[in-house]
Design an enzyme around this catalytic site. Structure first.
Site, PDB file in Angstrom:
ATOM      1  N   HIS A 500      30.051  77.136  -7.196  1.00  0.00           N
ATOM      2  CA  HIS A 500      28.982  76.891  -6.225  1.00  0.00           C
ATOM      3  C   HIS A 500      29.450  76.806  -4.793  1.00  0.00           C
ATOM      4  O   HIS A 500      28.667  76.434  -3.917  1.00  0.00           O
ATOM      5  CB  HIS A 500      28.243  75.588  -6.550  1.00  0.00           C
ATOM      6  N   LYS A 693      18.361  69.380   4.628  1.00  0.00           N
ATOM      7  CA  LYS A 693      19.445  69.670   3.688  1.00  0.00           C
ATOM      8  C   LYS A 693      20.547  68.665   3.981  1.00  0.00           C
ATOM      9  O   LYS A 693      20.484  67.942   4.973  1.00  0.00           O
ATOM     10  CB  LYS A 693      19.942  71.108   3.865  1.00  0.00           C
ATOM     11  N   ARG A 694      21.565  68.602   3.098  1.00  0.00           N
ATOM     12  CA  ARG A 694      22.691  67.719   3.389  1.00  0.00           C
ATOM     13  C   ARG A 694      23.266  68.037   4.765  1.00  0.00           C
ATOM     14  O   ARG A 694      23.256  69.193   5.189  1.00  0.00           O
ATOM     15  CB  ARG A 694      23.765  67.880   2.312  1.00  0.00           C
ATOM     16  N   LYS A 699      26.619  73.873   7.746  1.00  0.00           N
ATOM     17  CA  LYS A 699      25.177  74.165   7.751  1.00  0.00           C
ATOM     18  C   LYS A 699      24.612  74.173   9.175  1.00  0.00           C
ATOM     19  O   LYS A 699      23.484  74.563   9.399  1.00  0.00           O
ATOM     20  CB  LYS A 699      24.422  73.155   6.886  1.00  0.00           C
ATOM     21  N   THR A 804      18.947  76.947  -1.817  1.00  0.00           N
ATOM     22  CA  THR A 804      17.781  77.089  -2.695  1.00  0.00           C
ATOM     23  C   THR A 804      16.526  76.638  -1.964  1.00  0.00           C
ATOM     24  O   THR A 804      15.421  77.063  -2.318  1.00  0.00           O
ATOM     25  CB  THR A 804      17.966  76.261  -3.985  1.00  0.00           C
ATOM     26  N   LYS A 808      12.320  77.896  -1.618  1.00  0.00           N
ATOM     27  CA  LYS A 808      11.116  77.049  -1.711  1.00  0.00           C
ATOM     28  C   LYS A 808      10.229  77.250  -0.484  1.00  0.00           C
ATOM     29  O   LYS A 808       9.000  77.376  -0.590  1.00  0.00           O
ATOM     30  CB  LYS A 808      11.504  75.574  -1.806  1.00  0.00           C
TER      31      LYS A 808
HETATM   32  C1  NBG Z   1      25.828  74.162  -3.575  1.00  0.00           C
HETATM   33  C2  NBG Z   1      25.853  75.213  -2.491  1.00  0.00           C
HETATM   34  C3  NBG Z   1      24.489  75.793  -2.256  1.00  0.00           C
HETATM   35  C4  NBG Z   1      23.899  76.272  -3.568  1.00  0.00           C
HETATM   36  C5  NBG Z   1      23.942  75.151  -4.589  1.00  0.00           C
HETATM   37  C6  NBG Z   1      23.446  75.586  -5.941  1.00  0.00           C
HETATM   38  C7  NBG Z   1      27.557  72.551  -4.157  1.00  0.00           C
HETATM   39  C8  NBG Z   1      28.993  72.350  -4.498  1.00  0.00           C
HETATM   40  N1  NBG Z   1      27.193  73.793  -3.870  1.00  0.00           N
HETATM   41  O1  NBG Z   1      24.554  76.857  -1.355  1.00  0.00           O
HETATM   42  O2  NBG Z   1      26.362  74.655  -1.306  1.00  0.00           O
HETATM   43  O3  NBG Z   1      22.586  76.700  -3.396  1.00  0.00           O
HETATM   44  O4  NBG Z   1      25.260  74.699  -4.766  1.00  0.00           O
HETATM   45  O5  NBG Z   1      24.140  76.682  -6.406  1.00  0.00           O
HETATM   46  O6  NBG Z   1      26.794  71.634  -4.155  1.00  0.00           O
END
Ligand code: NBG
Length: 958
Positions: A500, A693-694, A699, A804, A808
């Site tokens: 991920h 988002k985080r 980001k 993701t 949405k």
């Molecule tokens: C996150 C990514 C996102 C991705 C999500 C789901 C982690 C380690 N990775 O870009 O930063 O959409 O995983 O795949 O949380």
């Protein structure tokens, strides 16, 4: 007797048993409220039932006029009552409540029990001749075992839970109790479906997939379950008649926040899709006692509060105290030999128990309900003889209690792995219990392990559950007596692994010394796996020790010896996948290049998706209805590609205006939410621009803030005439910073400080507002996403694996401003680049720009805003200095300066386009129309077919 207002109630027609009416007159008697029960069949005990009920309601019966009782006749009884203070009951809500309670009680009394017939029209038991009726009754009594979902039955089950599950007074419960009771009653229905689905899986014995994840970010369950079980409207009505509003009760639920962000939420979307796709699938994870921390802001600084989500109970889980497995840690390994075969015996120094908690996951438009099994750590029941015998009883108990800490808290950092012992123990705890459970289930109808790979697929959600690889080897060899070759053959056929992130700091590594201490037997097995892997490597690439060193599972050389979990996962898995096309290509060229060159067939892409149920149909009901009315039905909720059908209406003026009015109403709801959470009043006629988002440097929330400062400057410099032409904007930023992520916390403070200045500047007024929404989570996203018009996905190209929330937002007709990164690339392919605001360097340009940074001169607009912050224009100059340093000069790893000018250009285009209402609306419709690909149903079908090799297994409809 006159009937007061609306107090006439038609009593239930329960198989002809109580057809009477209850009338409540508040007007005609001076002293008393008169309750008249007309035409009730005679039945001994009725008076007692009524008088008990009235007393329970806090009413005094001052006098009563009752008919003479004769068998077989209808009777009418009249009760003159007062309230606890001796006065008349006149409040309409009280009257309604009395009526509802009496109705239910009489219904139960006359029907001899709790099983009610269905309302007329749904029940053909009353047709046909006597013999046929008798046979039908028999048939129905055998078949019709499910709880009924008509309004009355729902009410009864809710009230029963109030009384028997929660031990509360069935006539007096508050909204929270009503939420709980309603949830328990929904859970009853889920359990029926869960049981039958699991039985069906057992009967059919298909290959199953187990999704292993340290995180599941589920959010709330009540509304989702009601929709999926298709019982929402009956619950809504049932609650309304009892005096409660479903919309209010759903807000009482605490989010199940057992995850950090994208990775955990993806796992939850996958469960929804696996259930909906009828796959024989289960999720496995940890039931953390404290999930993701609650974020509060004090003077613009983030504070973290524990998430006490279980404090008031969790109606959505089923505790299984008898499903428990021992999990060991520490200790040593004894080696014995019999018949020339070495036997390894791990004797753990600490043992705890893993107890199962099941969470039913219903699918949409299917009778299937699958399971999320979460493990909770409990002290082992085995006696720690040593300490008990040495007399230190209290110490022995205390050390047992420490066992529970293993499942106590979710690690809140999704940026860097933490080499913390507790985290390793959590990972092992989860996979050990899971694999024991999976093996036990397999052995129910198998005696040998040959069929294991044809029956079981194990998906590793990131490297977090990778310690499951040596654990499965250990179970097969040490516990079930298989040899290495056979065990490895099985193990390497069942695991697959999803990556991920490409950020190197997030790739998990454990010090060998730590693994050796906590899991001595597993360390031996990892060494053995690595030794064999390296032999294979030498066969394939010769003695290229530099490359072998790079690929080895054990990292040696510079500092401490480490276990590289991604390499272990890679070696053991038959497949590895990235989560968006660009990301899957990047991992082949960067972090996993050596592996890709050697084993290209292992690599796949599975572009992420989200469930359109939660993220469109349920959170945006007005838009759902409009889409369904245009497309003719709601089949798109199952086949999201059908949204394409909206394209042909994109220019239709009437449709456009309906589309806009729904957006406006969602914006109003969001404006209320903003006011409630931040105190800031925003104008719903502004452009709503969102980045949630985080908080991460990659980001680039900072890039957003810098452009907001630039906008602020432009407003200040403009003449009143020029200001009139500007598009008013509400900028929303939200997201949590990992508690130890200093830079991210400074960025939050910067957002708040800029917001304070801008929001209170009378020159600016409604032209610009900036708010930071605290405690962004799944439930707030369900309000934010439908109300957004522009959303920002502006990571440096090549850093965001997928994203993701971009999906949405697009589904909900929100336009994206973004870079060519992660899933943005595929979103642009689907909905057209011209319907998005794309800017910035591409992933291939990024490394080149980084290399040139030392010679780079940032554009003046960029320098200006950074200087402004440095000079203290928003206060806190010293505190913000490291933020400025990070993007100045040769630093700026995430290339904010390089992308700034193009970002401002894209933002100008946003403003210009927004002024053209028709064009904007068309782009918005086309965003929704083009987002079909981003359903997690599609993603899951691909996993099922291309990785897991499993097929749908739907139970017959009841
Ligand atoms: C996150 C990514 C996102 C991705 C999500 C789901 C982690 C380690 N990775 O870009 O930063 O959409 O995983 O795949 O949380």
């Amino acid at each position: 007797m006159a009937i007061a207002g609306d107090a006439r109630s038609r009593a239930p027609n329960a198989d002809g048993e109580f057809n009477g009416t209850i009338e409540i007159d508040t007007a005609n008697d001076e002293e008393y409220t008169v309750i008249m029960i007309r035409d009730a069949p005679y039945k001994p005990g009725t008076l007692r039932v009524i008088s008990t009920a009235l007393a329970d309601l806090g009413l005094n019966i001052e006098k009563a006029v009752v008919d003479e009782k004769k068998g077989g006749e209808k009777v009418t009884d009249c009760f003159y009552v007062t309230d606890a203070d001796g006065g008349k009951v006149v409040d309409a809500a009280d009257v309604e409540n009395i009526k509802i309670c009496l109705t239910m009680i009489l219904k139960a009394h006359f029907s001899h029990g709790s099983v009610f017939a269905r309302p007329d029209g749904q029940d053909d038991r009353r047709t046909g001749d006597n013999e046929e009726r008798r046979q039908h009754s028999l048939l129905y009594s055998l078949m019709d075992r499910y709880l009924k979902n008509d309004v009355m039955s729902v009410q009864e089950s809710i009230v029963n839970h109030v009384e028997y599950t929660m031990a509360r007074n069935r006539y007096q419960f508050d909204d929270f109790e009503a939420y709980q009771a309603a949830s328990f009653s929904v859970r009853d229905r889920l359990i029926e479906s869960w049981n039958d689905t699991q039985q069906h899986f057992r009967d059919k014995s298909p290959k199953r997939v187990y999704y292993l994840s340290m995180e599941f970010l589920m959010g709330r369950s009540l509304l989702n379950s009601l929709y999926n079980l298709d019982i929402k409207s009956n619950y809504s009505e049932a609650l309304q008649q009892l005096g409660y509003r479903l919309e209010i009760l759903v807000e009482k639920e605490r989010d199940a926040a057992l995850g950090n962000g994208g990775l955990g939420r993806l796992a939850s979307c996958f469960l929804d899709s696996m259930a909906t796709e009828d796959l024989p699938a289960w999720g496995y994870g940890i039931r953390y006692q404290y999930g993701m921390f609650r974020q509060t802001l004090h003077n613009g600084f983030q504070h973290e509060q524990p998430d006490y989500w279980l404090n008031f109970g969790n109606p959505w889980e089923i505790e299984r105290p008898y499903i428990t497995y021992p999990v060991g840690f520490y200790g040593g390994v004894s080696i014995s030999e019999s018949n020339g075969v070495k036997k390894f015996d791990w004797i753990p120094g600490e043992r705890i128990s893993a107890v199962a908690y099941d969470n039913p996951i219903p699918g949409w438009n299917t009778p299937n309900t699958i399971n999320l099994r979460l493990w909770s750590a409990k002290p082992s029941t085995e006696f720690d003889l040593e300490s008990f015998n040495t007399g230190d009883y209290v110490q022995a108990i205390l050390s047992k209690q420490r066992a529970e800490t293993i499942s106590s808290v979710l690690y809140p950092d999704d940026r860097t792995y933490q080499g913390k012992e507790l985290r390793l123990k959590q990972q092992y705890f989860m996979v050990s219990a899971t694999l024991q459970d999976v093996v036990r289930r397999y052995l129910v109808n198998h005696t040998k392990f040959d069929e294991f790979p044809n029956q079981v697929a194990l998906q590793l959600n990131d490297t977090h559950p990778t310690i499951g690889v040596p654990e499965l080897m250990r179970l097969l060899m040490d516990e079930h007596g298989l040899g290495w070759t056979k065990s490895w053959d099985i193990t390497s056929k069942v695991f697959s692994f999803t990556n991920h992130t490409v950020l190197p700091e997030a790739l998990e590594k454990w010090p060998v010394s730590l693994v050796e201490k906590v899991l001595p037997r597993h360390m031996q097995i990892i060494y053995d796996i690595n030794w064999r892997f390296i032999q294979e490597l030498r066969g394939a690439i010769g003695d290229d020790y530099v490359r072998i060193g790079r690929m080895s599972i054990i990292e040696e050389g510079t500092g401490e010896k480490m276990v590289r979990m991604a390499h272990l996962a890679m070696v053991a898995s038959h497949t590895v996948n990235g989560v968006a096309a660009i990301h899957s290509e990047l991992i082949k060229k960067t972090i996993f290049k050596d592996f890709y060159d050697l084993m290209p067939d292992k690599f796949q892409n599975k572009t992420n998706g989200v469930t359109q149920r939660r993220w469109l149909a349920f959170c945006n009901p007005q838009l759902r209805d409009l889409i369904s009315s245009k497309l003719g039905d709601d089949a798109w909720i199952r086949e999201l590609d059908m949204l394409r059908g909206l394209e042909k209406f994109a220019d239709d003026e009437k449709f456009q205006s309906e589309w806009r009015s729904i957006k406006l109403s969602n914006k109003k709801r969001l404006a209320e939410f903003i006011k409630e959470k931040t105190g800031t009043v925003v104008n719903p006629d502004s452009l709503f621009d969102i980045q949630v988002k985080r908080i991460h440097e990659y980001k680039r929330q900072l890039l957003n803030v810098l452009s907001i400062i630039h906008r602020y400057n432009a407003i200040k410099a403009a003449t009143p005439k020029e200001r009139e032409k500007m598009v008013p904007r509400v900028c929303v930023i939200g997201g949590k910073a990992a508690p130890g992520y200093d830079m991210a916390k400074r960025i939050i403070k910067l957002v708040c400080s800029v917001g304070d200045k801008v929001n209170n500047d009378p020159d600016v007024g409604d032209l610009l507002k900036l708010v930071f929404i605290p405690d962004y989570n799944v439930s707030s996203a369900e309000i934010i996403v439908p109300g957004a018009e522009l959303s920002q996905h502006i990571s440096t190209a090549g850093t965001e694996a997928s994203g993701t929330s971009n999906m949405k937002f697009a589904m909900n007709g929100c336009l994206i401003i973004g870079t060519m990164d992660g899933a943005n690339v595929e979103i642009a392919e689907e909905i057209g680049k011209e319907n998005m605001f794309i800017f910035g360097a591409s992933a291939t340009e990024v490394p080149i720009l980084r290399a040139e940074r030392s010679r780079y001169k940032p554009p003046p607009e960029f320098d200006n805003v950074v200087k402004q912050i440095r000079a203290g224009a928003f206060g806190w100059a010293e505190y913000f200095a490291p933020v400025c340093d990070a993007v100045h000069g040769g630093a700026d790893y995430y290339l904010l300066a390089n992308d700034f000018a193009d970002y401002l250009r894209a933002q100008q285009l946003v403003d210009a386009t927004y002024k053209d209402e028709k064009k904007w609306t068309k782009m918005s419709i086309l965003s929704t129309a083009g987002s079909g690909k981003f359903s997690s149903d599609r993603t899951i079908r691909q996993y099922a077919k291309e990785i897991w090799g499993i097929e749908p297994c739907r139970r017959p409809s009841p």
